[in-house]
Motif scaffolding. Structure first.
Motif, PDB file in Angstrom:
ATOM      1  N   ARG A 253       0.382  -1.059   0.096  1.00  0.00           N
ATOM      2  CA  ARG A 253      -0.186   0.028  -0.356  1.00  0.00           C
ATOM      3  C   ARG A 253       0.594   0.922   0.119  1.00  0.00           C
ATOM      4  N   ILE A 254       0.685   1.820  -0.789  1.00  0.00           N
ATOM      5  CA  ILE A 254       1.774   3.203  -1.017  1.00  0.00           C
ATOM      6  C   ILE A 254       1.047   5.155  -0.611  1.00  0.00           C
ATOM      7  N   VAL A 255       1.491   5.071  -0.409  1.00  0.00           N
ATOM      8  CA  VAL A 255       0.797   6.543  -0.183  1.00  0.00           C
ATOM      9  C   VAL A 255       2.299   7.451  -1.353  1.00  0.00           C
ATOM     10  N   PHE A 256       1.574   7.848  -1.893  1.00  0.00           N
ATOM     11  CA  PHE A 256       2.376   8.800  -2.873  1.00  0.00           C
ATOM     12  C   PHE A 256       2.612  10.399  -2.273  1.00  0.00           C
ATOM     13  N   ALA A 257       3.416  11.618  -2.482  1.00  0.00           N
ATOM     14  CA  ALA A 257       3.634  12.474  -2.114  1.00  0.00           C
ATOM     15  C   ALA A 257       4.410  13.281  -3.284  1.00  0.00           C
TER      16      ALA A 257
ATOM     17  N   ASP B 149      -0.909  -0.624  -5.552  1.00  0.00           N
ATOM     18  CA  ASP B 149      -1.961  -0.403  -5.010  1.00  0.00           C
ATOM     19  C   ASP B 149      -1.466   0.947  -4.206  1.00  0.00           C
ATOM     20  N   ILE B 150      -2.665   2.711  -4.845  1.00  0.00           N
ATOM     21  CA  ILE B 150      -1.849   3.464  -4.432  1.00  0.00           C
ATOM     22  C   ILE B 150      -3.341   4.343  -3.543  1.00  0.00           C
ATOM     23  N   VAL B 151      -3.228   4.239  -2.333  1.00  0.00           N
ATOM     24  CA  VAL B 151      -4.279   4.523  -1.851  1.00  0.00           C
ATOM     25  C   VAL B 151      -4.304   5.918  -1.120  1.00  0.00           C
TER      26      VAL B 151
ATOM     27  N   HIS C 148      -3.118   3.584   6.182  1.00  0.00           N
ATOM     28  CA  HIS C 148      -1.958   2.160   6.574  1.00  0.00           C
ATOM     29  C   HIS C 148      -1.556   2.500   5.004  1.00  0.00           C
ATOM     30  N   ALA C 149      -0.130   2.511   4.910  1.00  0.00           N
ATOM     31  CA  ALA C 149       0.714   2.575   3.853  1.00  0.00           C
ATOM     32  C   ALA C 149       1.812   2.022   4.485  1.00  0.00           C
TER      33      ALA C 149
ATOM     34  N   LEU D 137       7.517  10.885   8.871  1.00  0.00           N
ATOM     35  CA  LEU D 137       8.351   9.259   8.226  1.00  0.00           C
ATOM     36  C   LEU D 137       8.247   8.537   9.053  1.00  0.00           C
ATOM     37  N   ASP D 138       8.092   7.764  10.240  1.00  0.00           N
ATOM     38  CA  ASP D 138       7.521   7.196  10.969  1.00  0.00           C
ATOM     39  C   ASP D 138       6.675   6.273  10.523  1.00  0.00           C
ATOM     40  N   LEU D 139       5.466   6.849   9.888  1.00  0.00           N
ATOM     41  CA  LEU D 139       3.860   6.176   9.616  1.00  0.00           C
ATOM     42  C   LEU D 139       3.982   4.977   9.273  1.00  0.00           C
TER      43      LEU D 139
END
Length: 315
Positions: free
Chosen positions: A2-6, A25-27, A78-79, A96-98
């Protein structure tokens, strides 16, 4: 995963599209808030936001990531990992820690060379013959994290910041897809801080050409500052932008009074030539833009505004 993209600009959009095309899977997509743009100064979405919405991806646009409530959407995502490319906001340690595997950055240089905001332009200005993409495991420092993968890209003698940006954007998009295909088996390599150089943000005043500099340096400046902020000089007190030029080694002949030509003096302004004396060598201007005008060839410029012999630019 599961990816968060910024990310925000076109450089980042290339990576987002590549990740989506690869089936990841870009969430959640983070990008900067809409900004006023254009002559009407209407709010405009970032290129990354446009790309995300076109693919039906959820988008968040926090003004900053320091307030605790700004992390709510990130927690809910929940990345497994967060991919960052030219986002434009500092990521606090809490961000950074999430993700389970932390945050990866797509940086447009061969780290530790050219950490910072303008690595593409600084590489051209310095006369580097190569640059590239570094996929980096982010930490709290400025581009100081451990390196996971490097892709070398040559810098051509004709490259502007625009053309090199486009080459690096494509390279970065391919590199992050490859990195995720092998993650977490990639072995982090610490950077050598002693070899680090800093790519400071560009300013308009530094893009003013200093004709006392060597011609080859000025030619690199013209390429590095294209498209922004645009290399410029003064002509009769008015700004003249220079969008394309090439260095020459014409000898600076003695003038009629026996004195050497001074930097900034126009040596030739006719027969489709606009050649200017530099601290060493000469610079032939090819594409210019007068104040309030459009970009045009030097020939077209001279047809509308003949320059008398000996006139100086920059004064």
């Amino acid at each position: 995963m599961r990816i968060v993209f910024a990310g925000t600009p076109p450089f980042a959009a290339a990576a987002l599209n590549a990740l989506a095309d690869a089936g990841h899977d870009i969430v959640l997509v983070l990008t900067q808030p809409d900004r006023p743009a254009g002559r009407g100064m209407k709010l405009a979405a970032s290129v990354v936001k446009q790309a995300a919405l076109a693919r039906g991806l959820p988008v968040a646009q926090p003004a900053n990531l320091k307030p605790p409530h700004s992390l709510d959407e990130l927690r809910a995502a929940h990345a497994d990992i967060m991919v960052v490319a030219a986002y434009g906001l500092i990521l606090p340690q809490a961000v950074l820690d999430l993700p389970r595997f932390g945050c990866l950055n797509i940086h447009a240089s061969l780290l530790p060379r050219w950490r910072g905001a303008a690595p593409i332009q600084r590489a051209i200005l310095a006369g580097d013959t190569e640059t590239g993409i570094t996929i980096m495991q982010m930490d709290a420092g400025l581009d100081t994290g451990a390196m996971l993968m490097k892709t070398v890209v040559p810098i051509l003698e004709t490259d502007t910041a625009t053309s090199l940006h486009d080459t690096l954007a494509a390279a970065g998009a391919s590199a992050i897809v490859e990195a995720l295909a092998h993650y977490p088996a990639l072995v982090p390599q610490p950077q050598d801080d002693a070899q680090a150089t800093y790519a400071a943000k560009l300013g308009k005043e530094e893009a003013r050409l200093d004709w006392r500099q060597p011609a080859d340096l000025l030619a690199r400046a013209v390429r590095a500052y294209n498209p922004a902020p645009g290399a410029w000089t003064l002509l009769d007190g008015e700004p003249l932008k220079i969008w394309a030029a090439h260095a020459g080694t014409d000898p600076l002949r003695a003038s009629a009074g026996g004195n050497a030509y001074v930097p900034g003096e126009v040596l030739r302004a006719g027969a489709d030539q606009l050649v200017v004396a530099c601290g060493s060598g000469t610079l032939a201007l090819q594409v210019v833009q007068p104040a309030g005008g459009k970009r045009m060839s030097a020939a077209a410029f001279l047809a509308g505004r003949p320059l008398p012999p000996g006139i100086r630019l920059g004064a």
